[in-house]
Design an enzyme around this catalytic site. Structure first.
Site, PDB file in Angstrom:
ATOM      1  N   LYS A 167       0.885  -1.185   0.000  1.00  0.00           N
ATOM      2  CA  LYS A 167       0.000   0.000   0.000  1.00  0.00           C
ATOM      3  C   LYS A 167       0.913   1.222   0.000  1.00  0.00           C
ATOM      4  O   LYS A 167       1.425   1.634   1.043  1.00  0.00           O
ATOM      5  CB  LYS A 167      -0.873  -0.030   1.256  1.00  0.00           C
ATOM      6  CG  LYS A 167      -2.214   0.668   1.142  1.00  0.00           C
ATOM      7  CD  LYS A 167      -2.151   2.132   0.787  1.00  0.00           C
ATOM      8  CE  LYS A 167      -1.859   3.027   1.967  1.00  0.00           C
ATOM      9  NZ  LYS A 167      -1.658   4.454   1.560  1.00  0.00           N
ATOM     10  N   GLY A 212       6.551   5.212   8.634  1.00  0.00           N
ATOM     11  CA  GLY A 212       5.784   6.452   8.624  1.00  0.00           C
ATOM     12  C   GLY A 212       5.799   7.098   9.990  1.00  0.00           C
ATOM     13  O   GLY A 212       6.786   7.004  10.727  1.00  0.00           O
ATOM     14  N   SER A 213       4.690   7.739  10.354  1.00  0.00           N
ATOM     15  CA  SER A 213       4.652   8.531  11.586  1.00  0.00           C
ATOM     16  C   SER A 213       4.406   7.646  12.812  1.00  0.00           C
ATOM     17  O   SER A 213       3.865   6.533  12.706  1.00  0.00           O
ATOM     18  CB  SER A 213       3.549   9.583  11.481  1.00  0.00           C
ATOM     19  OG  SER A 213       2.298   8.944  11.353  1.00  0.00           O
ATOM     20  N   GLY A 233       1.879   4.506  13.106  1.00  0.00           N
ATOM     21  CA  GLY A 233       2.528   3.240  13.464  1.00  0.00           C
ATOM     22  C   GLY A 233       1.839   2.571  14.641  1.00  0.00           C
ATOM     23  O   GLY A 233       1.630   1.351  14.654  1.00  0.00           O
ATOM     24  N   GLU A 244       9.039   1.452  11.466  1.00  0.00           N
ATOM     25  CA  GLU A 244      10.156   2.384  11.263  1.00  0.00           C
ATOM     26  C   GLU A 244       9.557   3.779  11.251  1.00  0.00           C
ATOM     27  O   GLU A 244       8.853   4.147  10.312  1.00  0.00           O
ATOM     28  CB  GLU A 244      10.854   2.023   9.946  1.00  0.00           C
ATOM     29  CG  GLU A 244      12.278   2.508   9.924  1.00  0.00           C
ATOM     30  CD  GLU A 244      12.348   3.946   9.498  1.00  0.00           C
ATOM     31  OE1 GLU A 244      12.271   4.831  10.384  1.00  0.00           O
ATOM     32  OE2 GLU A 244      12.452   4.187   8.296  1.00  0.00           O
ATOM     33  N   CYS A 262      13.642   9.890   7.388  1.00  0.00           N
ATOM     34  CA  CYS A 262      13.496   9.378   8.760  1.00  0.00           C
ATOM     35  C   CYS A 262      14.815   9.462   9.501  1.00  0.00           C
ATOM     36  O   CYS A 262      14.855   9.733  10.687  1.00  0.00           O
ATOM     37  CB  CYS A 262      12.962   7.960   8.741  1.00  0.00           C
ATOM     38  SG  CYS A 262      13.782   6.920   7.540  1.00  0.00           S
ATOM     39  N   GLU A 309      10.277  15.655  15.809  1.00  0.00           N
ATOM     40  CA  GLU A 309      10.663  15.437  14.420  1.00  0.00           C
ATOM     41  C   GLU A 309       9.923  16.455  13.554  1.00  0.00           C
ATOM     42  O   GLU A 309       8.693  16.497  13.541  1.00  0.00           O
ATOM     43  CB  GLU A 309      10.287  14.013  13.977  1.00  0.00           C
ATOM     44  CG  GLU A 309      10.819  13.702  12.597  1.00  0.00           C
ATOM     45  CD  GLU A 309      10.435  12.313  12.100  1.00  0.00           C
ATOM     46  OE1 GLU A 309       9.258  11.930  12.247  1.00  0.00           O
ATOM     47  OE2 GLU A 309      11.308  11.630  11.555  1.00  0.00           O
TER      48      GLU A 309
HETATM   49  P1  NAD Z   1       1.610   8.526   7.883  1.00  0.00           P
HETATM   50  O1  NAD Z   1       2.307   7.728   8.905  1.00  0.00           O
HETATM   51  O2  NAD Z   1       0.210   8.920   8.185  1.00  0.00           O
HETATM   52  O3  NAD Z   1       1.583   7.720   6.477  1.00  0.00           O
HETATM   53  C1  NAD Z   1       2.505   6.712   6.122  1.00  0.00           C
HETATM   54  C2  NAD Z   1       1.748   5.581   5.425  1.00  0.00           C
HETATM   55  O4  NAD Z   1       0.767   5.051   6.307  1.00  0.00           O
HETATM   56  C3  NAD Z   1       1.001   6.022   4.157  1.00  0.00           C
HETATM   57  O5  NAD Z   1       1.033   4.988   3.201  1.00  0.00           O
HETATM   58  C4  NAD Z   1      -0.420   6.195   4.672  1.00  0.00           C
HETATM   59  O6  NAD Z   1      -1.391   6.041   3.673  1.00  0.00           O
HETATM   60  C5  NAD Z   1      -0.513   5.058   5.669  1.00  0.00           C
HETATM   61  N1  NAD Z   1      -1.546   5.249   6.692  1.00  0.00           N
HETATM   62  C6  NAD Z   1      -2.065   6.424   7.163  1.00  0.00           C
HETATM   63  N2  NAD Z   1      -3.030   6.167   8.076  1.00  0.00           N
HETATM   64  C7  NAD Z   1      -3.113   4.829   8.202  1.00  0.00           C
HETATM   65  C8  NAD Z   1      -3.911   3.957   8.996  1.00  0.00           C
HETATM   66  N3  NAD Z   1      -4.831   4.415   9.846  1.00  0.00           N
HETATM   67  N4  NAD Z   1      -3.721   2.616   8.893  1.00  0.00           N
HETATM   68  C9  NAD Z   1      -2.789   2.126   8.052  1.00  0.00           C
HETATM   69  N5  NAD Z   1      -2.015   2.902   7.246  1.00  0.00           N
HETATM   70  C10 NAD Z   1      -2.171   4.236   7.324  1.00  0.00           C
HETATM   71  O7  NAD Z   1       2.496   9.766   7.569  1.00  0.00           O
HETATM   72  P2  NAD Z   1       2.085  11.099   6.789  1.00  0.00           P
HETATM   73  O8  NAD Z   1       0.708  11.577   7.137  1.00  0.00           O
HETATM   74  O9  NAD Z   1       2.357  10.840   5.369  1.00  0.00           O
HETATM   75  O10 NAD Z   1       3.147  12.092   7.395  1.00  0.00           O
HETATM   76  C11 NAD Z   1       2.961  12.623   8.697  1.00  0.00           C
HETATM   77  C12 NAD Z   1       4.268  12.678   9.449  1.00  0.00           C
HETATM   78  O11 NAD Z   1       4.839  11.356   9.528  1.00  0.00           O
HETATM   79  C13 NAD Z   1       5.372  13.473   8.792  1.00  0.00           C
HETATM   80  O12 NAD Z   1       5.303  14.815   9.104  1.00  0.00           O
HETATM   81  C14 NAD Z   1       6.605  12.827   9.350  1.00  0.00           C
HETATM   82  O13 NAD Z   1       6.945  13.362  10.600  1.00  0.00           O
HETATM   83  C15 NAD Z   1       6.237  11.396   9.540  1.00  0.00           C
HETATM   84  N6  NAD Z   1       6.756  10.533   8.475  1.00  0.00           N
HETATM   85  C16 NAD Z   1       7.807   9.750   8.768  1.00  0.00           C
HETATM   86  C17 NAD Z   1       8.329   8.931   7.786  1.00  0.00           C
HETATM   87  C18 NAD Z   1       9.491   8.058   8.050  1.00  0.00           C
HETATM   88  O14 NAD Z   1      10.173   7.652   7.130  1.00  0.00           O
HETATM   89  N7  NAD Z   1       9.744   7.716   9.285  1.00  0.00           N
HETATM   90  C19 NAD Z   1       7.789   8.921   6.513  1.00  0.00           C
HETATM   91  C20 NAD Z   1       6.677   9.718   6.244  1.00  0.00           C
HETATM   92  C21 NAD Z   1       6.171  10.512   7.244  1.00  0.00           C
END
Ligand code: NAD
Length: 484
Positions: free
Chosen positions: A180, A233-234, A238, A255, A289, A386
């Protein structure tokens, strides 16, 4: 840069070896962060599409893919790597358009994707169990087996690299994957599916369902027929993913980013350190990250480091991905708002230097100039949270104990680096720093695919990259045979 013509419909999902419209027929729009224009429609996959993808993956596990030998799996991954290299220019262009990454950085990510496929292709038949000496009359050994269907939830900042490290390792171990990608950037995930298909990956071994996190992502993480979830992701998302997977007692790799420090001691070689001190913070416009957003400097070298970093910052240029400058735009207007709010919160900090947004940068692009800030208080929000943008803080310290306390004084622990010529100090710091990776007199070691990666604390848990990922994407079975 116009969107190049692609051999698939961007508004489709890739399920069971074929491109198909999402069941509900809905789409989302991708935007080009360099100018704010609409780039392409993508599928708004939902739970019915995730169900179809998981069923296809299960069938692949029970069929040709599940029966393939480790050698055959490795050969297919290696072939995917070769085809990725043949499509490097196209992949780089797509990532630059979609993420806003300067072209040469996007190209480096495409090459890294190929490298992951080569590494995991070569490693597929080199992971094995062991025999264990036990009681007389027994033969005991272990088997490494795939989990089954693995879910991969990927963010927008490094789509190709994160797909490489998680999907590559999962496929090498014989799992069938459902990917996804992020709703903000998913073109290279789609192109990767096309390339895997061209390489002869059996139908259903890799399925890609774009869509919103709260819909497709949530459906995947809660799916009862998924046996492992890899999430990047966030922290907040997570935690949701872990809870959802927990209801099915499914293992999760998280991660989640960091607030990674570089520690500069008085005996550091500043000429060596300077490029790493700056680049590790501004690479991908700070949306990394493992970005190094905190620079900790021993007081006797503080002025030197501030001066040297400021000089470099004054030369940094920000502009559209196609211009291939030091920094591109942020991923979205939303991300620009988040970073701008942080900068407002840091108004009390002295600005050491700011980079430049080039005059021709489109007004609707999501540009933020890189900021270098002096932060005497390590508990300041900008030294703790962050930001995920091009903002670095410089924090002074007095001695080694002070440096360790500040470095370990956030909720995160992903990457740290130590700049010192003192060998004993290098060893002490390597042990004392709470971090998944520690680098000595460098930062990131070129990002080698061989190097296990992951965090402690709020940076997450589990390891990807290297052989460690192959252990994470497999389950260990112990066989004890009593034969007298
Ligand atoms: P996010 O964690 O919301 O999204 C990352 C992934 O998770 C995307 O594919 C998203 O569609 C999916 N996702 C979102 N909600 C979900 C849910 N309820 N269940 C399952 N999957 C879901 O991150 P974001 O909104 O794109 O960014 C927000 C903040 O996250 C950024 O400002 C940053 O601080 C952080 N971030 C960190 C990384 C990293 O590499 N560690 C990467 C992207 C964002």
């Amino acid at each position: 840069m116009p969107l190049p013509s692609l051999p698939f419909n961007t508004a489709h999902c890739f399920i069971d070896g074929a491109w198909r419209a999402p069941v509900a027929g809905s789409t989302l729009s991708l935007f080009n962060p360099s100018d704010g224009t609409e780039l392409a429609p993508i599928a708004r996959g939902q739970s019915a599409d995730i169900d179809a993808a998981v069923s296809a993956a299960q069938a692949a596990r029970d069929g040709e893919w599940g029966k393939a030998s480790a050698l055959e799996r490795g050969r297919i991954l290696t072939k995917i790597g070769q085809l990725v290299l043949e499509h490097v220019d196209l992949l780089a262009e797509l990532e630059a358009l979609d993420v806003g990454k300067p072209l040469s950085q996007a190209r480096a990510d495409a090459i890294a994707l190929a490298r992951y496929m080569e590494f995991y292709g070569g490693a597929a038949d080199k992971v094995h169990g062991e025999t264990i000496p036990y009681l007389d009359g027994y033969t005991v050994y272990t088997l490494r087996e795939p989990h089954g269907v693995t879910g991969h939830i990927v963010p927008w900042n490094y789509p190709m690299q994160i797909i490489g490290r998680s999907v590559g390792a999962a496929l090498a171990m014989g799992n069938a994957a459902v990917l996804k990608p992020a709703e903000e950037a998913c073109l290279t995930a789609l192109m990767f599916a096309e390339i895997a298909n061209m390489a002869g990956l059996p139908s259903g071994a890799l399925n890609v369902v774009p869509g919103l996190g709260a819909e497709a992502g949530a459906a995947l993480s809660a799916h009862s027929n998924v046996q492992h979830i890899s999430f990047t992701g966030s922290v907040a998302t997570g935690a949701l993913v872990q809870q959802a997977a927990g209801t099915n007692t499914v293992p999760v790799t998280l991660e989640l980013g960091g607030k990674s420090p570089q520690l500069v001691f008085e005996d550091a070689d500043l000429d060596d350190a300077l490029p790493f001190l700056v680049n590790a913070g501004i690479q991908n416009a700070g949306q990394t990250c493992s970005a190094s957003s905190r620079i900790l400097v021993q007081r006797s070298r503080y002025e030197d480091v501030v001066a040297a970093m400021s000089e470099r910052y004054k030369t940094l240029q920000v502009g559209p991905a196609a211009e291939d400058l030091d920094l591109g735009p942020l991923i979205s207007k939303r991300q620009k708002e988040i970073v701008t709010k942080f900068l407002d919160q840091g108004k009390d900090l002295q600005v050491a230097a700011i980079g430049t947004i080039i005059e021709s940068a489109p007004i609707d692009g999501s540009y933020v100039a890189p900021h270098l800030l002096l932060c005497p208080d390590p508990s300041h929000p900008l030294a703790q949270q962050e930001i995920f943008g091009p903002v670095q803080v410089i924090i002074p310290f007095d001695n080694e104990a002070d440096a360790i306390a500040i470095a370990n004084g956030t909720d995160y622990g992903l990457v740290a680096s130590v700049w010192t010529q003192n060998g004993a100090r290098q060893m002490r710091l390597a042990k004392a720093l709470k971090s998944g990776q520690v680098f000595i007199n460098n930062y990131g070691a070129g990002g080698g695919v061989e190097l296990p990666f992951g965090g402690v604390g709020k940076s997450g848990h589990g390891r990807e990259k290297g052989f460690e990922a192959l252990y994470g994407f497999s389950s260990l079975k112990t066989v004890a045979a009593k034969h007298g």
